[in-house]
Scaffold this motif. Structure first.
Motif, PDB file in Angstrom:
ATOM      1  N   GLY A 181      46.573  36.871  56.992  1.00  0.00           N
ATOM      2  CA  GLY A 181      46.417  38.223  57.514  1.00  0.00           C
ATOM      3  C   GLY A 181      47.621  39.073  57.222  1.00  0.00           C
ATOM      4  N   ALA A 182      47.392  40.361  57.105  1.00  0.00           N
ATOM      5  CA  ALA A 182      48.490  41.313  56.956  1.00  0.00           C
ATOM      6  C   ALA A 182      47.959  42.734  57.097  1.00  0.00           C
ATOM      7  CB  ALA A 182      49.174  41.153  55.590  1.00  0.00           C
ATOM      8  N   TYR A 183      48.794  43.592  57.617  1.00  0.00           N
ATOM      9  CA  TYR A 183      48.511  45.029  57.696  1.00  0.00           C
ATOM     10  C   TYR A 183      47.130  45.326  58.273  1.00  0.00           C
ATOM     11  CZ  TYR A 183      52.989  45.207  55.731  1.00  0.00           C
ATOM     12  OH  TYR A 183      54.332  45.017  55.600  1.00  0.00           O
ATOM     13  N   GLY A 184      46.821  44.598  59.373  1.00  0.00           N
ATOM     14  CA  GLY A 184      45.632  44.908  60.158  1.00  0.00           C
ATOM     15  C   GLY A 184      44.339  44.260  59.681  1.00  0.00           C
ATOM     16  N   VAL A 185      44.406  43.365  58.695  1.00  0.00           N
ATOM     17  CA  VAL A 185      43.186  42.693  58.208  1.00  0.00           C
ATOM     18  C   VAL A 185      43.429  41.186  58.170  1.00  0.00           C
ATOM     19  CG1 VAL A 185      41.632  42.402  56.223  1.00  0.00           C
ATOM     20  CG2 VAL A 185      42.465  44.681  56.824  1.00  0.00           C
ATOM     21  N   GLU A 186      42.427  40.427  58.593  1.00  0.00           N
ATOM     22  CA  GLU A 186      42.503  38.968  58.473  1.00  0.00           C
ATOM     23  C   GLU A 186      41.378  38.476  57.567  1.00  0.00           C
ATOM     24  OE1 GLU A 186      44.570  37.125  62.437  1.00  0.00           O
ATOM     25  OE2 GLU A 186      42.485  37.743  62.645  1.00  0.00           O
ATOM     26  N   PHE A 187      41.630  37.368  56.901  1.00  0.00           N
ATOM     27  CA  PHE A 187      40.657  36.762  55.980  1.00  0.00           C
ATOM     28  C   PHE A 187      39.278  36.645  56.624  1.00  0.00           C
ATOM     29  CE2 PHE A 187      38.526  32.911  54.489  1.00  0.00           C
ATOM     30  CZ  PHE A 187      38.431  33.169  53.131  1.00  0.00           C
ATOM     31  N   GLU A 188      39.233  36.243  57.907  1.00  0.00           N
ATOM     32  CA  GLU A 188      37.951  35.951  58.547  1.00  0.00           C
ATOM     33  C   GLU A 188      36.998  37.147  58.531  1.00  0.00           C
ATOM     34  OE1 GLU A 188      39.635  35.870  63.038  1.00  0.00           O
ATOM     35  OE2 GLU A 188      37.496  35.580  62.858  1.00  0.00           O
ATOM     36  N   SER A 189      37.558  38.371  58.521  1.00  0.00           N
ATOM     37  CA  SER A 189      36.684  39.551  58.592  1.00  0.00           C
ATOM     38  C   SER A 189      35.892  39.735  57.294  1.00  0.00           C
ATOM     39  CB  SER A 189      37.503  40.803  58.895  1.00  0.00           C
ATOM     40  OG  SER A 189      38.388  41.062  57.830  1.00  0.00           O
ATOM     41  N   LEU A 190      36.282  39.054  56.222  1.00  0.00           N
ATOM     42  CA  LEU A 190      35.600  39.194  54.934  1.00  0.00           C
ATOM     43  C   LEU A 190      34.933  37.897  54.495  1.00  0.00           C
ATOM     44  CD1 LEU A 190      38.693  41.032  53.656  1.00  0.00           C
ATOM     45  CD2 LEU A 190      36.443  42.111  53.788  1.00  0.00           C
ATOM     46  N   CYS A 191      35.133  36.844  55.270  1.00  0.00           N
ATOM     47  CA  CYS A 191      34.670  35.517  54.862  1.00  0.00           C
ATOM     48  C   CYS A 191      33.189  35.326  55.209  1.00  0.00           C
ATOM     49  CB  CYS A 191      35.507  34.452  55.579  1.00  0.00           C
ATOM     50  SG  CYS A 191      34.961  32.790  55.216  1.00  0.00           S
ATOM     51  N   ALA A 192      32.395  34.944  54.207  1.00  0.00           N
ATOM     52  CA  ALA A 192      30.990  34.600  54.464  1.00  0.00           C
ATOM     53  C   ALA A 192      30.848  33.087  54.632  1.00  0.00           C
ATOM     54  CB  ALA A 192      30.109  35.097  53.330  1.00  0.00           C
ATOM     55  N   ALA A 193      31.540  32.318  53.796  1.00  0.00           N
ATOM     56  CA  ALA A 193      31.433  30.856  53.864  1.00  0.00           C
ATOM     57  C   ALA A 193      32.568  30.207  53.071  1.00  0.00           C
ATOM     58  CB  ALA A 193      30.088  30.396  53.313  1.00  0.00           C
ATOM     59  N   VAL A 194      32.828  28.954  53.400  1.00  0.00           N
ATOM     60  CA  VAL A 194      33.879  28.191  52.722  1.00  0.00           C
ATOM     61  C   VAL A 194      33.264  26.870  52.264  1.00  0.00           C
ATOM     62  CG1 VAL A 194      36.102  27.017  53.068  1.00  0.00           C
ATOM     63  CG2 VAL A 194      35.718  29.248  54.122  1.00  0.00           C
ATOM     64  N   GLN A 195      33.484  26.546  50.987  1.00  0.00           N
ATOM     65  CA  GLN A 195      32.963  25.271  50.473  1.00  0.00           C
ATOM     66  C   GLN A 195      34.039  24.202  50.619  1.00  0.00           C
ATOM     67  OE1 GLN A 195      32.564  24.511  46.244  1.00  0.00           O
ATOM     68  NE2 GLN A 195      30.440  23.886  46.544  1.00  0.00           N
ATOM     69  N   VAL A 196      33.669  23.085  51.237  1.00  0.00           N
ATOM     70  CA  VAL A 196      34.652  22.022  51.448  1.00  0.00           C
ATOM     71  C   VAL A 196      34.147  20.695  50.906  1.00  0.00           C
ATOM     72  CG1 VAL A 196      35.758  23.037  53.492  1.00  0.00           C
ATOM     73  CG2 VAL A 196      33.785  21.542  53.797  1.00  0.00           C
ATOM     74  N   TYR A 197      35.112  19.933  50.446  1.00  0.00           N
ATOM     75  CA  TYR A 197      34.850  18.553  50.019  1.00  0.00           C
ATOM     76  C   TYR A 197      35.493  17.665  51.073  1.00  0.00           C
ATOM     77  CZ  TYR A 197      35.380  14.262  47.255  1.00  0.00           C
ATOM     78  OH  TYR A 197      35.337  12.973  46.807  1.00  0.00           O
ATOM     79  N   ASP A 198      34.749  16.674  51.514  1.00  0.00           N
ATOM     80  CA  ASP A 198      35.285  15.734  52.489  1.00  0.00           C
ATOM     81  C   ASP A 198      35.648  14.456  51.733  1.00  0.00           C
ATOM     82  OD1 ASP A 198      35.647  13.719  54.314  1.00  0.00           O
ATOM     83  OD2 ASP A 198      34.022  14.369  55.649  1.00  0.00           O
ATOM     84  N   PRO A 199      36.953  14.196  51.542  1.00  0.00           N
ATOM     85  CA  PRO A 199      37.329  13.046  50.719  1.00  0.00           C
ATOM     86  C   PRO A 199      36.878  11.715  51.317  1.00  0.00           C
ATOM     87  CG  PRO A 199      39.288  14.257  51.476  1.00  0.00           C
ATOM     88  CD  PRO A 199      38.101  14.947  52.047  1.00  0.00           C
TER      89      PRO A 199
ATOM     90  N   ALA B  18      33.961  11.212  53.148  1.00  0.00           N
ATOM     91  CA  ALA B  18      32.510  11.067  52.948  1.00  0.00           C
ATOM     92  C   ALA B  18      32.123  11.258  51.485  1.00  0.00           C
ATOM     93  CB  ALA B  18      31.774  12.088  53.820  1.00  0.00           C
ATOM     94  N   GLY B  19      32.976  11.921  50.710  1.00  0.00           N
ATOM     95  CA  GLY B  19      32.692  12.158  49.291  1.00  0.00           C
ATOM     96  C   GLY B  19      31.611  13.209  49.070  1.00  0.00           C
ATOM     97  N   ASN B  20      31.413  14.130  50.046  1.00  0.00           N
ATOM     98  CA  ASN B  20      30.376  15.158  49.823  1.00  0.00           C
ATOM     99  C   ASN B  20      30.936  16.578  49.900  1.00  0.00           C
ATOM    100  OD1 ASN B  20      30.792  15.573  52.506  1.00  0.00           O
ATOM    101  ND2 ASN B  20      28.813  14.818  53.199  1.00  0.00           N
ATOM    102  N   LEU B  21      30.175  17.498  49.280  1.00  0.00           N
ATOM    103  CA  LEU B  21      30.528  18.922  49.296  1.00  0.00           C
ATOM    104  C   LEU B  21      29.567  19.636  50.238  1.00  0.00           C
ATOM    105  CD1 LEU B  21      30.898  19.836  45.516  1.00  0.00           C
ATOM    106  CD2 LEU B  21      32.651  20.249  47.239  1.00  0.00           C
ATOM    107  N   GLN B  22      30.075  20.580  51.050  1.00  0.00           N
ATOM    108  CA  GLN B  22      29.169  21.369  51.899  1.00  0.00           C
ATOM    109  C   GLN B  22      29.741  22.765  52.119  1.00  0.00           C
ATOM    110  OE1 GLN B  22      29.081  20.277  56.122  1.00  0.00           O
ATOM    111  NE2 GLN B  22      30.770  18.855  55.777  1.00  0.00           N
ATOM    112  N   TRP B  23      28.875  23.706  52.469  1.00  0.00           N
ATOM    113  CA  TRP B  23      29.322  25.056  52.809  1.00  0.00           C
ATOM    114  C   TRP B  23      29.382  25.189  54.325  1.00  0.00           C
ATOM    115  CZ3 TRP B  23      31.258  28.670  49.633  1.00  0.00           C
ATOM    116  CH2 TRP B  23      31.026  28.543  48.254  1.00  0.00           C
ATOM    117  N   LEU B  24      30.490  25.735  54.838  1.00  0.00           N
ATOM    118  CA  LEU B  24      30.609  26.043  56.264  1.00  0.00           C
ATOM    119  C   LEU B  24      30.567  27.556  56.407  1.00  0.00           C
ATOM    120  CD1 LEU B  24      33.586  23.683  57.305  1.00  0.00           C
ATOM    121  CD2 LEU B  24      31.129  23.194  57.319  1.00  0.00           C
ATOM    122  N   ASP B  25      29.767  28.065  57.363  1.00  0.00           N
ATOM    123  CA  ASP B  25      29.787  29.518  57.547  1.00  0.00           C
ATOM    124  C   ASP B  25      31.038  29.903  58.348  1.00  0.00           C
ATOM    125  OD1 ASP B  25      29.251  29.223  60.272  1.00  0.00           O
ATOM    126  OD2 ASP B  25      27.081  29.414  59.988  1.00  0.00           O
TER     127      ASP B  25
END
Ligand code: FAD
Ligand code: EPU
Length: 353
Positions: A138-156, A158-165
């Motif tokens: 975050g900086a200057y009045g904006v944080e990442f979360e306000s623009l984030c739709a989803a994050v893709q993560v790999y779980d080492p 479990a060995g799988n990829l998934q999207w988290l909203d």
């Protein structure tokens, strides 16, 4: 997203590697192994390679939010997944997908050039896209979360990829599920929802004044990015000149009663009311008032122009910087009863303290 021409040739694995070029504090530390993640298909093989080390693997971007206290006995993996694409748009918004190894500041310029807005206040934050959700930059009045739709993560594990909203990511001020979960998730891509119409956000102290100083107005997102970059260059030291990780402590958030009591002791204490009724105080002000600004113990110090920024004047070790941080936090607690929390990830032989 496929790897593109920016993927450098990379040796399979370097043993006993120097991590100094890979952390913005420029402290000396070695990694038992160093490699790069350049394609999603590599993930399972990397996990297998990492299993032969005594410490869990560490995925790094540009190392601008870490303090390496010890040598790392595991495999350090540099994130070099590249790619960015439009995935959907309507009259109001554009949804874009960005691979985690992309440079954050270049993403800001690219999005503005496409006519997709919202990232301009986050210009010039060092690092790669995959680290942005970790502490919800975050900086200057904006944080990442306000623009984030989803994050893709790999779980080492479990060995799988998934999207988290965004709700699943549990974003908060300089915090998220990922920051609390240590190395459980490897972020491989993010999806952002950007605006197709520019809506200036210049309420944060100094932005409007900086635009005026530069002879610009807020009608263009690129002008706001320019003003933010100009402000940041004036306030914060450049890691290429002097090692640092930006703010070393989070701004403390306290009850209104505690803020009022401290206000009696420190008449000029800046306070910012939060939506939940609590007050965010300025850690820089507290550290400054306690007399630490410009302090130096060997090569570990506090920046002369900003009390929240610890600096490496040359040869400080991670352990020396960490010891200095602990002294500062203890002193601020003794004087003002406020517990400061460290913002960057502190990485020790035994994991995170
Ligand atoms: P790294 O330092 O490489 O990683 C940070 C942590 O996240 C590490 O624990 C790492 O293991 C983990 N990590 C990294 N990538 C991944 C991934 N893909 N998946 C899982 N884990 C991962 N931050 C702000 O919020 N606002 C600011 O205004 C700001 N200003 C700064 C100014 C300066 C001069 C500096 C040096 C830093 C500043 N920072 C700021 C902090 C930093 O730029 C951000 O936290 C940035 O997102 C870190 O990116 P990085 O790629 O360097 O992450
Ligand atoms: N101040 C002092 N002494 C100093 C420096 C600042 O008293 O030496 C006072 C200022 O007068 C001001 C207040 O502290 O009233 C806040 O200072 P500033 O505007 O520089 O912001 P900050 O709280 O120090 C935060 C973020 C930065 C982010 C800026 C702009 C945290 C921990 N830090 O800094 O993020 O860029 O606001 O939004 O929230 C980072 O996270 O690494 C980082 C640099």
């Amino acid at each position: 997203m496929n790897a593109d021409h920016r993927v450098p040739a990379w040796p399979a694995l370097i043993a006993d590697a120097d991590l100094r070029p890979h952390n913005s504090f420029a402290v000396r530390a070695r990694a038992a192994g160093l490699t790069a993640l350049t394609r999603i298909e590599q993930l399972d093989d990397l996990v297998e390679a990492a299993a032969s080390y005594p410490q869990a693997p560490l995925l790094l971007g540009d190392g601008s939010n870490v303090l390496l206290v010890d040598d790392y006995a595991g495999l350090v993996v540099l994130n070099q997944l590249y790619g960015r694409r439009l995935i959907n748009q309507d009259d109001e918004h554009a949804w874009v997908e960005i691979a985690a190894g992309e440079n954050w500041d270049q993403l800001v310029d690219w999005s503005i050039a496409q006519g997709w807005f919202g990232l301009e206040n986050l210009a010039l934050i060092p690092g790669r896209v995959g680290a942005a959700p970790i502490q919800n930059i975050g900086a200057y009045g904006v944080e990442f979360e306000s623009l984030c739709a989803a994050v893709q993560v790999y779980d080492p594990k479990a060995g799988n990829l998934q999207w988290l909203d965004a709700a699943q990511c549990q974003f908060a001020y300089r915090d998220s599920l990922f920051k609390r979960a240590g190395s459980r998730y490897w972020i491989t891509a993010v999806r952002l929802r950007l605006r197709r119409r520019h809506q200036p956000n210049c309420a944060y102290a100094g932005v409007a004044e900086e635009l005026q100083r530069l002879g610009l107005d807020d009608s263009q997102a690129s002008s706001i990015a320019q003003a933010v970059r100009s402000l940041r260059r004036r306030k914060l030291p450049d890691p290429a000149q002097i090692g640092n990780a930006g703010s070393f402590f989070k701004n403390p958030v306290v009850s209104p009663e505690d803020a009022n009591a401290l206000g009696q002791q420190l008449a000029g204490l800046p306070r910012f009311e939060q939506d939940d009724g609590r007050c965010k105080l300025s850690a820089a002000y507290l550290i400054d008032q306690a007399g630490w600004k410009g302090y130096r113990d060997g090569d570990a110090g506090v920046h002369a122009n900003h009390a929240l920024v610890l600096v490496n004047h040359g040869q400080a070790s991670g352990a020396q910087l960490y010891a200095l941080a602990q002294r500062i936090a203890a002193d601020v607690h003794d004087r003002y009863g406020v517990r400061l929390q460290i913002e960057p990830r502190v990485i020790c032989a035994a994991g995170e303290p």
